[in-house]
Design an enzyme around this catalytic site. Sequence first.
Site, PDB file in Angstrom:
ATOM      1  CG  HIS A 168      -2.155   0.779   1.092  1.00 47.83           C
ATOM      2  ND1 HIS A 168      -2.171   2.124   0.759  1.00 47.83           N
ATOM      3  CD2 HIS A 168      -3.458   0.420   1.226  1.00 47.83           C
ATOM      4  CE1 HIS A 168      -3.427   2.538   0.699  1.00 47.83           C
ATOM      5  NE2 HIS A 168      -4.231   1.532   0.960  1.00 47.83           N
ATOM      6  CE1 TYR A 216      -3.735  -5.189   5.641  1.00 50.68           C
ATOM      7  CE2 TYR A 216      -5.219  -7.059   5.623  1.00 50.68           C
ATOM      8  CZ  TYR A 216      -4.387  -6.184   4.952  1.00 50.68           C
ATOM      9  OH  TYR A 216      -4.230  -6.279   3.600  1.00 50.68           O
ATOM     10  N   GLY A 259       0.080  -4.746   1.827  1.00 53.12           N
ATOM     11  CA  GLY A 259      -1.176  -4.948   1.103  1.00 53.12           C
ATOM     12  C   GLY A 259      -1.013  -5.705  -0.192  1.00 53.12           C
TER      13      GLY A 259
END
Length: 271
Positions: free
Chosen positions: A76, A150, A120
């Site tokens: 991410h 998460y 991610g």
Amino acid sequence: MSAPITAAAPSSDALVLASIANSIGTITLNNSTRRNALSEVLLDQVIAALDDFKTKEVRVVILRAFEGATVWSAGHDIKELPQANQDPLGYSDPLERALRAVRAFPAPVIAMVHGSVWGGAFDLVASCDMIIADETCSFAITPANLGLPYNTTGLMHFLGRLPINLVKELFFTAAPIKGNDAYKWGIVNHLVPSAELEAFTTDFATKITKKAPLAISVAKEQLRILTDYQPIAAQIFEQLQEMRRTVYDSKDYTEGIQAFLQKRPAVFTGK
């Protein structure tokens, strides 16, 4: 014989490259300067490629990094995460939208992995139907490095594929799991020599294109429904969301993001 999968050089301006050959669609992550960080723009391009493949009745998708990438994806894009008091992985987050697009795509999606997969991006790879990798691969899920809570959906993605003790080890340590161990634990379907990775993946995908696409599509959707829709009472879901909120409202979350952006070790206090 199917045409070889050709990954364009990372000099292209496009963050994602898409091509189709012999009913196989290939999506190539192509942002070398950011180590294929999963930014909103990049993920929107992945979703757009999948939408286009759907209209063209592609029978198999291969998701890969550009040729020669030592990092498949850095995960991410941390610069795009909210720094405090906002859910960093809400339903409309670009990564969440991309994960749903991969999981709901009506044909098999194969992740072809050369290099390391972080954060991610591990969820993205795990959301693919199968993973074919070489000896350079490693996988790490890293919210503990950032103080990031998460989301429950993401945890369920991992629980759907892996034993709970391994899920705990991955999330508690944030340590990478390397090729042989990834194969042993079933993260990877096939672990092949680097020199054979593209040919093996192409041949594997080609075999699938020869099978009945409707039967495969329905089987994939059935499996997605059976694994995705675990019954959770409303009050339990609310409890889980409240637990996550205490994390992204915490000083530790702010510290984790700031430490990453400032390129220094984070100092977590549990507050």
